[in-house]
Design a protein around this motif. Structure first.
Motif, PDB file in Angstrom:
ATOM      1  N   ASN A 195     -31.292  52.845-122.415  1.00  0.00           N
ATOM      2  CA  ASN A 195     -29.907  52.891-121.947  1.00  0.00           C
ATOM      3  C   ASN A 195     -29.873  53.581-120.583  1.00  0.00           C
ATOM      4  N   VAL A 196     -29.478  52.840-119.563  1.00  0.00           N
ATOM      5  CA  VAL A 196     -29.472  53.401-118.208  1.00  0.00           C
ATOM      6  C   VAL A 196     -28.056  53.363-117.642  1.00  0.00           C
ATOM      7  N   VAL A 197     -27.565  54.520-117.207  1.00  0.00           N
ATOM      8  CA  VAL A 197     -26.255  54.531-116.552  1.00  0.00           C
ATOM      9  C   VAL A 197     -26.437  54.789-115.059  1.00  0.00           C
ATOM     10  N   ILE A 198     -25.729  53.999-114.276  1.00  0.00           N
ATOM     11  CA  ILE A 198     -25.728  54.197-112.821  1.00  0.00           C
ATOM     12  C   ILE A 198     -24.381  54.845-112.498  1.00  0.00           C
ATOM     13  N   VAL A 199     -24.438  56.040-111.888  1.00  0.00           N
ATOM     14  CA  VAL A 199     -23.216  56.836-111.719  1.00  0.00           C
ATOM     15  C   VAL A 199     -22.841  56.941-110.247  1.00  0.00           C
ATOM     16  N   GLY A 200     -21.572  56.696-109.935  1.00  0.00           N
ATOM     17  CA  GLY A 200     -21.083  57.001-108.593  1.00  0.00           C
ATOM     18  C   GLY A 200     -20.433  55.828-107.898  1.00  0.00           C
ATOM     19  N   ASP A 201     -20.804  55.673-106.625  1.00  0.00           N
ATOM     20  CA  ASP A 201     -20.174  54.679-105.767  1.00  0.00           C
ATOM     21  C   ASP A 201     -20.849  53.314-105.962  1.00  0.00           C
ATOM     22  N   ILE A 202     -20.459  52.623-107.022  1.00  0.00           N
ATOM     23  CA  ILE A 202     -21.083  51.338-107.337  1.00  0.00           C
ATOM     24  C   ILE A 202     -20.634  50.283-106.315  1.00  0.00           C
ATOM     25  N   VAL A 205     -22.278  51.221-115.891  1.00  0.00           N
ATOM     26  CA  VAL A 205     -21.911  51.850-114.623  1.00  0.00           C
ATOM     27  C   VAL A 205     -20.787  52.837-114.903  1.00  0.00           C
ATOM     28  N   CYS A 206     -20.788  53.946-114.167  1.00  0.00           N
ATOM     29  CA  CYS A 206     -19.786  54.984-114.388  1.00  0.00           C
ATOM     30  C   CYS A 206     -19.360  55.561-113.041  1.00  0.00           C
ATOM     31  N   GLY A 207     -18.063  55.652-112.820  1.00  0.00           N
ATOM     32  CA  GLY A 207     -17.569  56.214-111.568  1.00  0.00           C
ATOM     33  C   GLY A 207     -16.066  56.145-111.558  1.00  0.00           C
ATOM     34  N   PRO A 208     -15.446  56.618-110.469  1.00  0.00           N
ATOM     35  CA  PRO A 208     -13.996  56.475-110.363  1.00  0.00           C
ATOM     36  C   PRO A 208     -13.644  54.985-110.334  1.00  0.00           C
ATOM     37  N   ASN A 215     -15.632  57.917-117.988  1.00  0.00           N
ATOM     38  CA  ASN A 215     -15.807  59.295-118.452  1.00  0.00           C
ATOM     39  C   ASN A 215     -17.292  59.665-118.397  1.00  0.00           C
ATOM     40  N   LEU A 216     -17.637  60.582-117.494  1.00  0.00           N
ATOM     41  CA  LEU A 216     -19.050  60.898-117.263  1.00  0.00           C
ATOM     42  C   LEU A 216     -19.730  61.465-118.512  1.00  0.00           C
ATOM     43  N   ARG A 217     -19.044  62.348-119.231  1.00  0.00           N
ATOM     44  CA  ARG A 217     -19.674  62.953-120.412  1.00  0.00           C
ATOM     45  C   ARG A 217     -20.048  61.884-121.439  1.00  0.00           C
ATOM     46  N   LYS A 218     -19.133  60.928-121.651  1.00  0.00           N
ATOM     47  CA  LYS A 218     -19.413  59.840-122.599  1.00  0.00           C
ATOM     48  C   LYS A 218     -20.619  59.029-122.121  1.00  0.00           C
ATOM     49  N   ALA A 219     -20.648  58.745-120.828  1.00  0.00           N
ATOM     50  CA  ALA A 219     -21.748  57.954-120.259  1.00  0.00           C
ATOM     51  C   ALA A 219     -23.082  58.678-120.446  1.00  0.00           C
ATOM     52  N   LEU A 220     -23.077  59.980-120.205  1.00  0.00           N
ATOM     53  CA  LEU A 220     -24.329  60.739-120.300  1.00  0.00           C
ATOM     54  C   LEU A 220     -24.786  60.862-121.752  1.00  0.00           C
ATOM     55  N   ASN A 221     -23.837  60.976-122.671  1.00  0.00           N
ATOM     56  CA  ASN A 221     -24.206  61.046-124.089  1.00  0.00           C
ATOM     57  C   ASN A 221     -24.789  59.732-124.597  1.00  0.00           C
ATOM     58  N   TRP A 222     -24.425  58.629-123.936  1.00  0.00           N
ATOM     59  CA  TRP A 222     -24.914  57.297-124.331  1.00  0.00           C
ATOM     60  C   TRP A 222     -26.322  57.018-123.796  1.00  0.00           C
ATOM     61  N   LEU A 246     -25.534  69.011-118.463  1.00  0.00           N
ATOM     62  CA  LEU A 246     -26.760  68.428-119.052  1.00  0.00           C
ATOM     63  C   LEU A 246     -27.149  69.158-120.337  1.00  0.00           C
ATOM     64  N   ASP A 247     -27.075  70.483-120.292  1.00  0.00           N
ATOM     65  CA  ASP A 247     -27.473  71.282-121.464  1.00  0.00           C
ATOM     66  C   ASP A 247     -26.528  71.091-122.642  1.00  0.00           C
ATOM     67  N   SER A 248     -25.306  70.658-122.372  1.00  0.00           N
ATOM     68  CA  SER A 248     -24.330  70.491-123.467  1.00  0.00           C
ATOM     69  C   SER A 248     -24.427  69.114-124.124  1.00  0.00           C
ATOM     70  N   LEU A 249     -25.320  68.251-123.642  1.00  0.00           N
ATOM     71  CA  LEU A 249     -25.436  66.894-124.216  1.00  0.00           C
ATOM     72  C   LEU A 249     -26.232  66.934-125.511  1.00  0.00           C
ATOM     73  N   ASN A 250     -26.157  65.817-126.278  1.00  0.00           N
ATOM     74  CA  ASN A 250     -26.859  65.804-127.560  1.00  0.00           C
ATOM     75  C   ASN A 250     -28.344  65.446-127.428  1.00  0.00           C
ATOM     76  N   LYS A 251     -28.828  65.174-126.207  1.00  0.00           N
ATOM     77  CA  LYS A 251     -30.258  64.900-126.011  1.00  0.00           C
ATOM     78  C   LYS A 251     -30.655  65.219-124.571  1.00  0.00           C
ATOM     79  N   GLU A 252     -31.974  65.200-124.316  1.00  0.00           N
ATOM     80  CA  GLU A 252     -32.428  65.457-122.953  1.00  0.00           C
ATOM     81  C   GLU A 252     -32.569  64.119-122.219  1.00  0.00           C
ATOM     82  N   ILE A 253     -31.801  63.946-121.171  1.00  0.00           N
ATOM     83  CA  ILE A 253     -31.865  62.672-120.451  1.00  0.00           C
ATOM     84  C   ILE A 253     -32.671  62.825-119.162  1.00  0.00           C
ATOM     85  N   THR A 254     -33.096  61.684-118.616  1.00  0.00           N
ATOM     86  CA  THR A 254     -33.847  61.684-117.352  1.00  0.00           C
ATOM     87  C   THR A 254     -32.880  61.441-116.199  1.00  0.00           C
ATOM     88  N   ILE A 255     -33.045  62.220-115.122  1.00  0.00           N
ATOM     89  CA  ILE A 255     -32.148  62.105-113.963  1.00  0.00           C
ATOM     90  C   ILE A 255     -32.903  61.471-112.787  1.00  0.00           C
TER      91      ILE A 255
END
Ligand code: NCD
Length: 309
Positions: free
Chosen positions: A159-166, A188-191, A209-216, A252-261
Motif C-alpha cells: 500500500n503506497v500513498v503519495i502525499v502532497g501536490d499531486i 493519493v492524499c493532499g488538499p 485525511n493524512l492520518r487515515k492515509a498513513l494508517n492505511w 509517525l509514532d502514533s500510527l498502528n505500524k512502522e511505515i517507510t518514508i
C-alpha cells in the motif's frame, strides 16, 4: 537476450511490466558495480550522450551524469540558461545541431509537458525524459519502486500513498503508472485543490485525511509543494498546509505500524516533513538517491544496446 519494448524512455505509460523487471535486474547488476572499488565499466565507450536541461535540477542531472560516466560514455552538458535558446532557436534546431556532432542519446528535462515525446518524433536519437513539466519523470518513478522493492522485498501488494501536490507533480503521475503496473495499491492524499479532478480514473484511492492515509499505507512518498508551477494560491498558508499534510515524528509514532518514508527531493524541511523524520531510520531518501544512479545506468545501457543493433 531480453530487451526493452521501447527505443526511448518517454514515460512509464509506454512501458510494460517486463520492461520494469528487466530494468530492475539490470540495475541490481550496476548497483553491485558502483559499490566496487573500481566503479566503472567500459560498456558504453562508443556512445555519446547529451544532457539537455531546460529546467533547474541538482540530483537528477548529477545522477544522470554519474550514470553515464560510470558506463564510460562520452558526455556533453547543455543548460538552457547559457544557450542559444535565449536567442530564439527552436528546440528541434537546438537538438539537431547537437546531434550533427554525432550524439547517440539525449537526456532532456523541459518545462513543457510532452516535450520529449515531440522530440522523439523529430530527431534521430534515443531520448530519455528527465522530467517534462508536470507530466512524467520516469526514472524517478523507477528508482522509487526499486527502493521500495529493496526495503520491503517487493512492490506487488504493498500500500503506497503519495502525499502532497499531486496536481503539479510529474513524480506523482509516473509513480502511479509504475506502482499500478507492478500490482501495488496506490492512494493519493493532499488538499482537495491539489488533487486532479478525475484522478480516481487512474485506479487510485483518494484521501484528504493524512492520518487515515498513513494508517492505511506501508509506504508514504512525500512530495514537495511545487510553488514554481502555481500562479494562484491553492491553500491558505504554508503553516496550515504543514498542520494538515506535514509528517512529523509524533504523528509517525502514533500510527498502528512502522511505515517507510520516501521523498524525491528537494525537501522543504519543516513543510512536508520535519527533519527528525527525514533523517530517521524509517526514511529511505538517501537510498533513493543512491539507487537513482544504478537505475539510470540500467536505462541508458538497455536503450543504448538497442541503438547499436
Ligand atoms: C522532482 C522533480 O524535479 O520533479 N525532483 C527530482 O527530480 N528529484 C521533484 C520536485 O522538484 O519536487
Amino acid at each position: 537476450m531480453s530487451e526493452l519494448s521501447v527505443n526511448h524512455l518517454l514515460g512509464i505509460k509506454y512501458l510494460n511490466k517486463k520492461d520494469i523487471e528487466l530494468i530492475f535486474e539490470t540495475a541490481d547488476h550496476f548497483k553491485e558495480v558502483i559499490n566496487r572499488p573500481i566503479k566503472k565499466v567500459p560498456s558504453l565507450r562508443d556512445i555519446t550522450i547529451a544532457n539537455l536541461f531546460f529546467e533547474n535540477s541538482t540530483r537528477t542531472k548529477l545522477s544522470f551524469e554519474l550514470a553515464e560516466k560510470r558506463l564510460s560514455a562520452d558526455v556533453i552538458n547543455f543548460s538552457a540558461s547559457q544557450s542559444s535558446v535565449k536567442k530564439g532557436e527552436t528546440l528541434i534546431d537546438t537538438v539537431n545541431n547537437i546531434l550533427s556532432m554525432k550524439v547517440d542519446m539525449v537526456i532532456m528535462r523541459h518545462p513543457n509537458p510532452g516535450a520529449s515525446v515531440f522530440l522523439s518524433q523529430h530527431v534521430g536519437a534515443s531520448i530519455i525524459n528527465a522530467g517534462d513539466g508536470a507530466h512524467e519523470h520516469p526514472t524517478q518513478a523507477l528508482l522509487d519502486s526499486y527502493s521500495i522493492r529493496e526495503r520491503l522485498g517487493e512492490v506487488k501488494g504493498k500500500n503506497v500513498v503519495i502525499v502532497g501536490d499531486i496536481l503539479h507533480s510529474r513524480v506523482a503521475l509516473s509513480n502511479i503508472y509504475a506502482l499500478k503496473l507492478q500490482g501495488a495499491n496506490v492512494m493519493v492524499c493532499g488538499p482537495k485543490t491539489l488533487l486532479p479532478k478525475h484522478i480516481d480514473k487512474l485506479g487510485v484511492k483518494v484521501e484528504t485525511n493524512l492520518r487515515k492515509a498513513l494508517n492505511w499505507c506501508d509506504v508514504a512518498n512525500m512530495l514537495r509543494v511545487q510553488n514554481e508551477r502555481m500562479d494562484i494560491s491553492y491553500f491558505p498558508s504554508t503553516r496550515e498546509y504543514t498542520q494538515q499534510f506535514g509528517v512529523n515524528k509524533a504523528l509517525l509514532d502514533s500510527l498502528n505500524k512502522e511505515i517507510t518514508i520516501m521523498h524525491p527531493g528537494p525537501i522543504n524541511r519543516g513543510v512536508e516533513i520535519t527533519s527528525d523524520v527525514a533523517d530517521s531510520k524509517q526514511a529511505i531518501i538517501l537510498d533513493q538517491v543512491q539507487n537513482g544512479v544504478a537505475i539510470r545506468m540500467a536505462v541508458i545501457y538497455l536503450l543504448a544496446s538497442k541503438i547499436k543493433q
